[in-house]
Structure formats: C-alpha cells, structure tokens
Design a protein around this motif. Sequence first.
Motif, PDB file in Angstrom:
ATOM      1  N   HIS A   1       0.836  -1.210   0.000  1.00  0.00           N
ATOM      2  CA  HIS A   1       0.000   0.000   0.000  1.00  0.00           C
ATOM      3  C   HIS A   1       0.870   1.259   0.000  1.00  0.00           C
ATOM      4  O   HIS A   1       0.510   2.262   0.620  1.00  0.00           O
TER       5      HIS A   1
ATOM      6  N   GLU B   1      -0.610   4.677  -0.365  1.00  0.00           N
ATOM      7  CA  GLU B   1      -1.794   4.936   0.461  1.00  0.00           C
ATOM      8  C   GLU B   1      -1.384   5.250   1.903  1.00  0.00           C
ATOM      9  O   GLU B   1      -1.759   4.563   2.844  1.00  0.00           O
ATOM     10  N   ARG B   2      -0.646   6.323   2.054  1.00  0.00           N
ATOM     11  CA  ARG B   2      -0.104   6.695   3.370  1.00  0.00           C
ATOM     12  C   ARG B   2      -1.186   6.789   4.443  1.00  0.00           C
ATOM     13  O   ARG B   2      -1.018   6.285   5.549  1.00  0.00           O
ATOM     14  N   GLU B   3      -2.302   7.426   4.135  1.00  0.00           N
ATOM     15  CA  GLU B   3      -3.360   7.598   5.133  1.00  0.00           C
ATOM     16  C   GLU B   3      -3.930   6.252   5.573  1.00  0.00           C
ATOM     17  O   GLU B   3      -4.262   6.057   6.739  1.00  0.00           O
ATOM     18  N   LYS B   4      -4.049   5.317   4.643  1.00  0.00           N
ATOM     19  CA  LYS B   4      -4.535   3.976   4.981  1.00  0.00           C
ATOM     20  C   LYS B   4      -3.564   3.286   5.930  1.00  0.00           C
ATOM     21  O   LYS B   4      -3.979   2.665   6.914  1.00  0.00           O
TER      22      LYS B   4
END
Length: 192
Positions: A147, A150-153
């Motif tokens: 991921h 997708e840092r926020e994830k």
Amino acid sequence: MNRFESVIADIDNENAQDPNLNSEGQPEGLVYGVRMSAQLDEFLPEASEYLKIAARAQHLRRWEIPREAYPLDRKGYLTWRTELKRFHAKLAGKLMEKYGYSELEVQQVGNLILKKNLKTNADSQTLEDVVCLVFLTYYLGDFVNKHAGEREKILSILQKTWTKMSEKAHQKALAIAFEPKIRALIADALGA
C-alpha cells in the motif's frame, strides 16, 4: 503425546495443507501459527493451555474462506473477519473434542478466538496483543510495500492496531527493530 500436544500437532497438520506458500516455500498458515505460539511464549510464558491453543488456531485453515469471496468494502471485510473467527473456533473445537476436552474447555478456546470480552478478559486481550505483535513484527513491512501510495490507509491501520493493544504490548512493539521508514510511519501514526 498428551492431549494438548496432540491438538497442537493436529492444528499444525491442518495448517501445513495451506496452498499459499511464503517466499521460503513454507505453508503460510503453518508459519503464522508457529509465530503466534512463539510470540505468546515470549509475551506471556505462563499462558494457559486454552490461550496457547487459541493462539495456534488463530488462522486455522484460513485459506478456505478467501477475502475475495466477500465485497471489497469495509462491510465485506468485517463480515469476512466475523466468518473467519467462527470458522476457526469451530475447527479448533472439533480438534479439541477429538482429544477429550470438555464442552466448557472448547467454549473457552472458542471465546478467545471469537475475541469475546476483549477489554475485560485478560486472555482475550493477551491474544489480541499477540496478534498485533505478530502483525507488526512479520507482516507490517509487506503491508506497507503493498500500500505504498496509500499513506493515510497505512497510518489508519497502525492507529487501529495500536488502539487494540495493552500498554505491555505497546512497550513490546516499541522495542521491535523496525527499519527506519517503518519506524517513521509508526511515529507519525502515534503523533510522536
């Protein structure tokens, strides 16, 4: 072998059938179960027999219920996780019954796998701590790579993982030798 050793051997035999192999050609389910037991032994050497069985059976034959069989949204994920827990608890119970464990003993292990009374049952919390520590130690790096954009994830997963853990598990997690990029993500997730 006594009944406990027999159940553990049967769990390992079941998980050795996992068609998903790790990079070393070993069945992923078997490797996960062994890691869970090793982490529990390190985290709580005096763990009960029931907790040891629940830890080893945490992903018992998990491959039989693939994630892709459920909608790829949050609701689908939660439904999948609930079905998995029920499945693992039922299979573990059948193996225990085979070796003479009572209905009450089977229920105790089932309740642990189902994560019942998570914040009020010390064994349930310990199992959750061990699950989180195994994830952080062995699987977080792959998760971050998968991921990468997708840092926020990633930060959200780290925060949720941290929330599930006890203070003792927090201290163990902070002592893991993470690579610098992982340690930085954890620091960001925890606001440190």
